[in-house]
Design a protein around this motif. Structure first.
Motif, PDB file in Angstrom:
ATOM      1  N   PRO A 264       0.824  -1.221   0.000  1.00 47.90           N
ATOM      2  CA  PRO A 264       0.000   0.000   0.000  1.00 47.90           C
ATOM      3  C   PRO A 264       0.850   1.259   0.000  1.00 47.90           C
ATOM      4  CG  PRO A 264      -0.840  -1.599   1.572  1.00 47.90           C
ATOM      5  CD  PRO A 264       0.465  -2.144   1.058  1.00 47.90           C
ATOM      6  N   GLY A 265       0.613   2.084  -1.013  1.00 44.72           N
ATOM      7  CA  GLY A 265       1.243   3.387  -1.051  1.00 44.72           C
ATOM      8  C   GLY A 265       2.601   3.464  -1.715  1.00 44.72           C
ATOM      9  N   ASN A 266       3.246   2.318  -2.071  1.00 39.28           N
ATOM     10  CA  ASN A 266       4.586   2.444  -2.629  1.00 39.28           C
ATOM     11  C   ASN A 266       4.586   2.692  -4.130  1.00 39.28           C
ATOM     12  OD1 ASN A 266       4.155  -0.011  -3.902  1.00 39.28           O
ATOM     13  ND2 ASN A 266       5.756  -1.114  -2.796  1.00 39.28           N
ATOM     14  N   GLY A 267       3.438   2.551  -4.808  1.00 38.65           N
ATOM     15  CA  GLY A 267       3.339   2.912  -6.207  1.00 38.65           C
ATOM     16  C   GLY A 267       3.741   1.849  -7.190  1.00 38.65           C
ATOM     17  N   PHE A 268       4.335   0.725  -6.745  1.00 42.76           N
ATOM     18  CA  PHE A 268       4.696  -0.347  -7.659  1.00 42.76           C
ATOM     19  C   PHE A 268       3.443  -1.157  -8.029  1.00 42.76           C
ATOM     20  CE2 PHE A 268       8.825   0.595  -5.865  1.00 42.76           C
ATOM     21  CZ  PHE A 268       9.691   0.408  -6.933  1.00 42.76           C
TER      22      PHE A 268
END
Length: 514
Positions: A264-268
């Motif tokens: 969640p939230g890391n963009g990968f």
């Protein structure tokens, strides 16, 4: 979202059912589609079964509903209603009502494209249903075996050095397609397998924008803007409605596409593309997404690596103050904790406590005490089920002293049955005495009992609890008579009157220096 009318069991190929020699089924009408499947079996003698069908059924009938002298119009209406309801095939039982399958029924099935099977007299409808359930069970077992084998191979790949590429390679092999890891800016960082056609590849990039969290580089809004013409035209979200769904799928010119948001939230984002979609592909891709979330997450790549580096440097002789910045700061509080139950805490409980306190620096001691290093800027609140003692904020050279502060605070918390006790950090009288002189005075004063830790610990705890026998016994987990005996022994060895407040103050001053 999954179609609620489709059962969770895998479908059965109609050809697999026809191949069962024990059933003796024979296709006598309708198309010969090798991909036709059956989701379940239903028996009905209604002239209009439409209201009772969900779609995907093999409908079984002995023709009881057929009126005498029925013509082509009756069968045309009957078959059209089955097709309208989404029926997969019609099985007609020969005998006892009809000796043969009515020719008009065969013609109607040919016209409407509904497979028609002849069920011989020796085969019961319940036998057909049982065969379908058996084939479904076999398909489910094969699917579970395939997913299990994929899980093992993915886990093995994740344990290799530079694991991202091996994980993607295993995923591409298992689904028979292509796997790609998108960076937060939507660029392809790593790929494996056979690339799909260019239009499908572009559609998968656009699809990845749908699951990328808002605020990440290359946000969902930016991805939607890039999609423009040629954006996923029938993307199906597999998660509940939210600002950024966790996964999405699409089909472009026969190529099945899917995108999965990672940690969640890391963009990968993980993207997969395959020409053929098999049962279990979604489960396998989801497993890979979980592993890649761990491999690309900040906790793994930065924090955990920094902790490992800090430990190695300490073991190789580095000074704590040089290592502390790797842990995320230079000032920490030491927390000593014991569970409120008699059971000694295990590693899982200690880790959970560290998580609650916001730190992964946890030590499970042998005496039921858990020690946690907490960054000074994090507030430490009471933890349900635990008794806590907390030191003042300290720099690395003072960590041993902070450890002793936390131990004393915990002892006081247990004695007073208080969930949390903090060591006071206001200036003390001891700060007015040069440390060297204070240490020399403490060593000389306490020399008679210094060789017996039980005596010094008991005296320190007894003084901190204002001479309470009961509270000292609770804090040290000994009998109150043991406390009395030890204090009497201390008084004798020190040749001091422990009822004198001046003596108590001097001893407490000395004990604080040891």
């Amino acid at each position: 979202m999954p179609d609620p009318t489709v059962p969770p069991t895998p479908p059965v190929l109609l050809d697999a059912l026809l191949a069962r020699a024990d059933l003796g089924l024979r296709r006598i009408g309708g198309p010969e589609d090798p991909g036709a499947v059956v989701h379940w079996v239903h028996t009905s003698e209604m002239a209009d079964p439409y209201p009772y069908l969900l779609g995907g059924e093999l409908l079984l009938s002995a023709g009881v509903h057929i009126p005498e002298g029925a013509g082509a119009g009756y069968f045309d209406a009957y078959v059209s209603r089955i097709v309208a309801a989404g029926g997969a095939a019609l099985g007609f039982g020969v005998a006892p009502v009809h000796d043969t399958v009515p020719g008009a029924l065969v013609e109607a099935c040919e016209m409407h494209g509904l497979p028609l099977l002849e069920v011989p007299p020796r085969t019961t409808f319940s036998g057909v249903a049982r065969a379908v359930w058996q084939l479904m069970a076999q398909a489910r077992l094969a699917e579970l075996r395939r997913v299990t084998e994929a899980q093992q191979s993915l886990a093995t790949a994740a344990a290799r050095p530079d694991p991202v590429r091996p994980v993607l390679h295993q995923l591409a092999q298992r689904i028979g397609g292509w796997a790609v890891l998108y960076a937060p800016d939507t660029t392809e960082t790593t790929t494996a397998g056979t690339p799909p056609p260019e239009d499908a590849r572009e559609a998968l990039t656009n699809l990845s924008a749908l699951v990328r969290p808002a605020g990440a580089a290359g946000s969902r809004a930016a991805g939607a803007a890039r999609a423009g013409a040629g954006a996923p035209h029938n993307a199906k979200l597999r998660s509940t409605p939210r600002p950024a769904p966790t996964s999405a799928s699409d089909t472009v010119n026969g190529t099945h596409l899917a995108a999965y948001a990672l940690a969640p939230g890391n963009g990968f984002v993980l993207g997969v593309a395959a020409r053929h979609r098999e049962p279990g592909d979604h489960a396998i891709a989801s497993l890979a997404a979980v592993l890649l979330s761990l491999l690309t997450g900040e906790q793994h790549s930065r924090t955990a690596t920094a902790r490992s580096s800090a430990l190695v440097r300490l073991l190789l002789g580095a000074d704590p103050e040089d290592v502390a910045p790797l842990l995320g700061g230079t000032r920490y509080r030491v927390v000593h904790a014991q569970p409120d139950t008699p059971t000694a805490p295990d590693a899982l409980a200690a880790s959970a406590l560290g998580t609650a306190l916001g730190s992964a620096l946890v030590d499970l001691a042998h005496d039921r005490t858990v020690r946690v290093l907490v960054p000074a800027d994090r507030p430490v609140d009471p933890a349900p089920g635990w008794t806590l003692g907390i030191s003042t904020a300290a720099a690395p050279p003072d960590w041993p002293a902070a450890d002793a502060q936390a131990a004393r605070a915990l002892a006081r918390a247990r004695a007073t049955r208080t969930p949390l006790v903090r060591h006071h950090d206001r200036p003390a009288l001891t700060d007015l005495v040069p440390p060297g002189d204070a240490d020399a005075h403490a060593r000389g004063l306490l020399a008679p009992i210094a060789a017996t830790p039980a005596l010094t610990d008991t005296l320190r705890t007894w003084l901190s609890l204002h001479g309470s026998w009961d509270r000292t016994a609770v804090a040290l987990s000994v009998h109150r008579n043991t406390v009395r005996q030890r204090i009497a022994r201390c008084a004798a060895l020190l040749e001091a009157d422990l009822d004198d407040p001046d003596v108590r103050m001097e001893l407490w001053f000395a004990l604080r220096r040891t």
